[in-house]
Design a protein around this motif. Sequence first.
Motif, PDB file in Angstrom:
ATOM      1  N   ILE A 173       0.850  -1.214   0.002  1.00 24.00           N
ATOM      2  CA  ILE A 173       0.149   0.015   0.025  1.00 24.00           C
ATOM      3  C   ILE A 173       1.510   1.308  -0.077  1.00 24.00           C
ATOM      4  O   ILE A 173       1.775   1.214   1.151  1.00 24.00           O
ATOM      5  CB  ILE A 173      -1.110  -0.183   1.075  1.00 24.00           C
ATOM      6  CG1 ILE A 173      -2.024  -0.790   1.139  1.00 24.00           C
ATOM      7  CG2 ILE A 173      -2.048   0.654   1.100  1.00 24.00           C
ATOM      8  CD1 ILE A 173      -2.745  -1.440   0.234  1.00 24.00           C
ATOM      9  N   THR A 174       0.799   2.040  -0.921  1.00 21.66           N
ATOM     10  CA  THR A 174       1.169   3.233  -1.482  1.00 21.66           C
ATOM     11  C   THR A 174       0.852   4.309  -1.460  1.00 21.66           C
ATOM     12  O   THR A 174      -0.541   4.046  -1.223  1.00 21.66           O
ATOM     13  CB  THR A 174       2.318   2.998  -2.252  1.00 21.66           C
ATOM     14  OG1 THR A 174       1.584   3.100  -3.794  1.00 21.66           O
ATOM     15  CG2 THR A 174       3.380   1.897  -2.802  1.00 21.66           C
ATOM     16  N   GLU A 175       1.219   5.787  -1.024  1.00 23.09           N
ATOM     17  CA  GLU A 175       0.645   7.104  -1.500  1.00 23.09           C
ATOM     18  C   GLU A 175       1.632   8.268  -1.686  1.00 23.09           C
ATOM     19  O   GLU A 175       3.455   8.286  -1.935  1.00 23.09           O
ATOM     20  CB  GLU A 175       0.671   7.724  -0.079  1.00 23.09           C
ATOM     21  CG  GLU A 175      -0.010   9.174  -0.320  1.00 23.09           C
ATOM     22  CD  GLU A 175      -0.452   9.780   1.405  1.00 23.09           C
ATOM     23  OE1 GLU A 175      -0.907  10.844   0.706  1.00 23.09           O
ATOM     24  OE2 GLU A 175      -0.232   8.609   2.335  1.00 23.09           O
ATOM     25  N   TYR A 176       1.195   7.904  -2.983  1.00 19.96           N
ATOM     26  CA  TYR A 176       2.423   8.478  -4.577  1.00 19.96           C
ATOM     27  C   TYR A 176       0.975  10.199  -5.077  1.00 19.96           C
ATOM     28  O   TYR A 176       0.140   9.487  -4.744  1.00 19.96           O
ATOM     29  CB  TYR A 176       2.816   8.251  -5.979  1.00 19.96           C
ATOM     30  CG  TYR A 176       3.872   6.921  -5.401  1.00 19.96           C
ATOM     31  CD1 TYR A 176       4.277   7.552  -6.004  1.00 19.96           C
ATOM     32  CD2 TYR A 176       3.545   5.451  -4.742  1.00 19.96           C
ATOM     33  CE1 TYR A 176       5.956   6.902  -5.906  1.00 19.96           C
ATOM     34  CE2 TYR A 176       4.405   5.194  -4.627  1.00 19.96           C
ATOM     35  CZ  TYR A 176       6.065   5.535  -5.479  1.00 19.96           C
ATOM     36  OH  TYR A 176       6.387   4.638  -5.153  1.00 19.96           O
ATOM     37  N   ASN A 177       1.884  10.988  -4.874  1.00 22.65           N
ATOM     38  CA  ASN A 177       0.829  12.530  -5.512  1.00 22.65           C
ATOM     39  C   ASN A 177      -0.204  12.518  -5.100  1.00 22.65           C
ATOM     40  O   ASN A 177      -0.970  12.228  -5.512  1.00 22.65           O
ATOM     41  CB  ASN A 177       0.744  12.439  -7.053  1.00 22.65           C
ATOM     42  CG  ASN A 177       2.030  11.632  -7.622  1.00 22.65           C
ATOM     43  OD1 ASN A 177       3.160  12.260  -6.944  1.00 22.65           O
ATOM     44  ND2 ASN A 177       2.482  11.315  -8.796  1.00 22.65           N
ATOM     45  N   ARG A 178      -0.711  11.831  -3.246  1.00 23.07           N
ATOM     46  CA  ARG A 178      -2.365  12.600  -2.745  1.00 23.07           C
ATOM     47  C   ARG A 178      -2.863  11.450  -3.180  1.00 23.07           C
ATOM     48  O   ARG A 178      -3.993  11.739  -2.596  1.00 23.07           O
ATOM     49  CB  ARG A 178      -2.170  14.029  -2.784  1.00 23.07           C
ATOM     50  CG  ARG A 178      -1.068  15.496  -2.974  1.00 23.07           C
ATOM     51  CD  ARG A 178      -1.551  16.379  -2.879  1.00 23.07           C
ATOM     52  NE  ARG A 178      -1.091  16.400  -4.637  1.00 23.07           N
ATOM     53  CZ  ARG A 178      -1.979  16.497  -5.366  1.00 23.07           C
ATOM     54  NH1 ARG A 178      -3.838  17.390  -4.299  1.00 23.07           N
ATOM     55  NH2 ARG A 178      -2.187  17.272  -6.748  1.00 23.07           N
TER      56      ARG A 178
ATOM     57  N   LEU B 242       6.792  12.196  -2.513  1.00 20.59           N
ATOM     58  CA  LEU B 242       6.552  12.357  -0.994  1.00 20.59           C
ATOM     59  C   LEU B 242       6.132  12.520   0.143  1.00 20.59           C
ATOM     60  O   LEU B 242       5.271  14.060  -0.154  1.00 20.59           O
ATOM     61  CB  LEU B 242       7.649  11.819  -0.377  1.00 20.59           C
ATOM     62  CG  LEU B 242       8.671  11.083  -0.647  1.00 20.59           C
ATOM     63  CD1 LEU B 242      10.408  11.468  -0.042  1.00 20.59           C
ATOM     64  CD2 LEU B 242       8.573   9.907  -0.060  1.00 20.59           C
ATOM     65  N   SER B 243       5.019  12.373   0.830  1.00 18.55           N
ATOM     66  CA  SER B 243       4.253  12.883   1.708  1.00 18.55           C
ATOM     67  C   SER B 243       4.351  12.780   3.367  1.00 18.55           C
ATOM     68  O   SER B 243       5.458  11.968   3.794  1.00 18.55           O
ATOM     69  CB  SER B 243       2.533  11.822   1.181  1.00 18.55           C
ATOM     70  OG  SER B 243       2.479  11.305   1.718  1.00 18.55           O
ATOM     71  N   GLY B 244       3.777  13.749   4.211  1.00 17.40           N
ATOM     72  CA  GLY B 244       4.460  13.763   5.560  1.00 17.40           C
ATOM     73  C   GLY B 244       4.382  15.153   5.956  1.00 17.40           C
ATOM     74  O   GLY B 244       5.665  15.644   5.265  1.00 17.40           O
ATOM     75  N   SER B 245       4.492  15.083   7.154  1.00 19.57           N
ATOM     76  CA  SER B 245       4.680  16.214   7.886  1.00 19.57           C
ATOM     77  C   SER B 245       6.398  16.309   7.800  1.00 19.57           C
ATOM     78  O   SER B 245       6.676  18.037   7.927  1.00 19.57           O
ATOM     79  CB  SER B 245       3.419  16.250   9.311  1.00 19.57           C
ATOM     80  OG  SER B 245       5.068  15.781   9.866  1.00 19.57           O
TER      81      SER B 245
END
Length: 319
Positions: free
Chosen positions: A95-100, A275-278
Amino acid sequence: MSSILSTVDQRTNLVGENRLELLMFRLGTRHAFAINVFKVKEVIGVPKMNTMPGSHGNLCGVTLYRGNSIPVIDLRSAIRMKNSGDTNYANNVIITEYNRSVQGFLIGDVLSIVNTSWQNIQPPPLTIGKSNYLTAISQIEIDGKNELVEIIDVEKVLAEIIDYDISISDGVLDEQVVSAMHGRQVLIVDDSATARKQIKDTLAQIGLSCLECHNGAEALALLKSWADEGKRPSDLILLMFTDAEMPEMDGYRLTAEVRGDERMSDLFVALNTSLSGSFNEAMVEKVGCNRFISKFQPDMLVDVAQQRMRELLTSQSTA
């Protein structure tokens, strides 16, 4: 399997140190593949999926993940490996998160997570052609043997399934500022040809031309060559858009090197990453980026270019 990523939040201190961690896996063959851990949310077993009539051929189906429906993509088929289409090899989903956006990738066995340096990650050979699905390769020890690990260009995989819209929304353009930008250049630094094309096609609509570099080391060498010739990079380019993850030198280190060289320290730098995340915002402040943008947002790319142009016009009017 999700426990393999249980400490992912603790790994953010690698960012900015020109280091990364790779999740390595196989796709039913002896080849080893990898993606960056920072883009991985979880590794799960193959879930129940519903097929969707008329969907893209690389989609296995849709599943529920933490209350939301997400697509699951057959990664082996998506990168056009031989014997693709047979999913019997698959026993895991990344499970990935790319480009929101969140999506799953069907894979085979998970091998391990390895901590390495971007200096050990090399671009794929030019001789493999432009149709490949790799951003980089590396030699990594797996089960006591050195293996060639292929790092997948997930942005290219997704771009072939999702039609990215480069149109600019009404009300975004400041015509006075845009007219002043015509003929100016920007530098795009990204290891993904797909990502570079998205930016280039977007900025072409406002009269900007683009120079392209494939990684931070290549970009820094170009900037230094200008400086060595007595030219100030900020006079030659309007700004630099850089990805975070790249072979040899990442975007954070590139920005830090730019800020540390007085000949180019005033260059406007925008971090443009999937990449996402604070932690990204913290790293932007730490290394001195001017802006941070999550991929892919045409309006934001234009907004950044217009912001920089306004700053130049203001400085010129007060000089």
